[in-house]
Design a protein around this motif. Structure first.
Motif, PDB file in Angstrom:
ATOM      1  N   ASP A 126       0.824  -1.209   0.000  1.00 42.11           N
ATOM      2  CA  ASP A 126       0.000   0.000   0.000  1.00 42.11           C
ATOM      3  C   ASP A 126       0.859   1.260   0.000  1.00 42.11           C
ATOM      4  O   ASP A 126       0.556   2.237  -0.692  1.00 42.11           O
ATOM      5  CB  ASP A 126      -0.942   0.007   1.209  1.00 42.11           C
ATOM      6  N   GLU A 127       1.935   1.240   0.783  1.00 51.66           N
ATOM      7  CA  GLU A 127       2.821   2.404   0.850  1.00 51.66           C
ATOM      8  C   GLU A 127       3.496   2.649  -0.504  1.00 51.66           C
ATOM      9  O   GLU A 127       3.575   3.786  -0.973  1.00 51.66           O
ATOM     10  CB  GLU A 127       3.877   2.195   1.942  1.00 51.66           C
ATOM     11  N   LEU A 128       3.973   1.586  -1.139  1.00 47.21           N
ATOM     12  CA  LEU A 128       4.606   1.731  -2.446  1.00 47.21           C
ATOM     13  C   LEU A 128       3.603   2.216  -3.492  1.00 47.21           C
ATOM     14  O   LEU A 128       3.939   3.028  -4.361  1.00 47.21           O
ATOM     15  CB  LEU A 128       5.231   0.413  -2.893  1.00 47.21           C
ATOM     16  N   ARG A 129       2.391   1.735  -3.415  1.00 45.32           N
ATOM     17  CA  ARG A 129       1.351   2.169  -4.346  1.00 45.32           C
ATOM     18  C   ARG A 129       1.093   3.675  -4.194  1.00 45.32           C
ATOM     19  O   ARG A 129       0.976   4.395  -5.186  1.00 45.32           O
ATOM     20  CB  ARG A 129       0.070   1.368  -4.080  1.00 45.32           C
ATOM     21  N   GLU A 130       1.053   4.149  -2.955  1.00 47.32           N
ATOM     22  CA  GLU A 130       0.811   5.575  -2.690  1.00 47.32           C
ATOM     23  C   GLU A 130       1.984   6.418  -3.197  1.00 47.32           C
ATOM     24  O   GLU A 130       1.780   7.456  -3.828  1.00 47.32           O
ATOM     25  CB  GLU A 130       0.604   5.794  -1.188  1.00 47.32           C
ATOM     26  N   THR A 134       4.118   5.643  -5.556  1.00 44.46           N
ATOM     27  CA  THR A 134       4.129   5.580  -7.018  1.00 44.46           C
ATOM     28  C   THR A 134       3.094   6.526  -7.599  1.00 44.46           C
ATOM     29  O   THR A 134       3.358   7.212  -8.596  1.00 44.46           O
ATOM     30  CB  THR A 134       3.858   4.133  -7.491  1.00 44.46           C
ATOM     31  N   ARG A 135       1.936   6.597  -6.981  1.00 42.81           N
ATOM     32  CA  ARG A 135       0.883   7.487  -7.463  1.00 42.81           C
ATOM     33  C   ARG A 135       1.338   8.944  -7.367  1.00 42.81           C
ATOM     34  O   ARG A 135       1.149   9.729  -8.304  1.00 42.81           O
ATOM     35  CB  ARG A 135      -0.386   7.277  -6.632  1.00 42.81           C
ATOM     36  N   LYS A 136       2.000   9.314  -6.274  1.00 42.40           N
ATOM     37  CA  LYS A 136       2.498  10.681  -6.113  1.00 42.40           C
ATOM     38  C   LYS A 136       3.598  10.990  -7.134  1.00 42.40           C
ATOM     39  O   LYS A 136       3.614  12.071  -7.724  1.00 42.40           O
ATOM     40  CB  LYS A 136       3.041  10.887  -4.699  1.00 42.40           C
ATOM     41  N   GLN A 137       4.512  10.032  -7.357  1.00 40.71           N
ATOM     42  CA  GLN A 137       5.592  10.238  -8.321  1.00 40.71           C
ATOM     43  C   GLN A 137       5.039  10.363  -9.740  1.00 40.71           C
ATOM     44  O   GLN A 137       5.527  11.164 -10.536  1.00 40.71           O
ATOM     45  CB  GLN A 137       6.605   9.085  -8.255  1.00 40.71           C
TER      46      GLN A 137
END
Length: 158
Positions: free
Chosen positions: A28-32, A34-37
């Motif tokens: 979940d943290e990586l998904r968040e 990645t979405r910001k990047q």
């Protein structure tokens, strides 16, 4: 012995459950992130595209202003030369400085610790090489001479 077997099963189950929770949290943290990047990259791309169009509009304005007093082909040629010179200057500013040379845009005599080569600071160059007969430590920044029997120094025979 029966209760210990049951405890081993509970320990294994607890470890598996903790590992699953940790995996989901990291995912979940990586998904968040990645979405910001991705959003930041899209904004940079849009900014770059708009800057390109702004530069094209500026070049067109320069060409049209020159066309008021010159033939159209001459105005376009002068605009192209101006853009070429600007591109050449910007490329020179982007290149790293070469050792022993001056960085683009740097005035001679402004060297020293602020110069960089490939992102690394360049040490100051001494004004003269060290003298072999001088005792070590007489002048700051001098290097003592190597002894003649140093194994790193190649021996030449005639």
């Amino acid at each position: 012995m029966k209760p210990l077997d049951h405890l081993e099963h509970l320990d294994k189950h607890l470890v598996d459950e903790l590992a699953q929770v940790a995996r989901e949290t990291v995912r979940d943290e990586l998904r968040e992130q990645t979405r910001k990047q991705r959003r930041k990259a899209a904004l940079y791309a849009a900014s770059g595209a708009l800057a390109l169009y702004a530069g094209a509009a500026l070049a067109l304005a320069v060409g049209l202003a020159l066309a008021l007093g010159l033939p159209d082909w001459a105005a376009a040629l002068i605009t192209a030369v101006i853009l070429g010179v600007l591109a050449y200057v910007l490329r020179g500013m982007a290149r790293p400085s070469r050792p022993g040379g001056h960085a683009a845009g740097a005035a001679p005599g402004h060297g020293g610790a602020d110069r960089t080569a490939g992102g690394m600071p360049v040490p100051p160059i001494p004004p003269a090489p060290p003298v072999a007969g001088s005792p070590a430590g007489t002048a700051p920044g001098t290097v003592p001479p190597r002894p003649a029997d140093d194994p790193d120094v190649p021996h030449h025979r005639a």
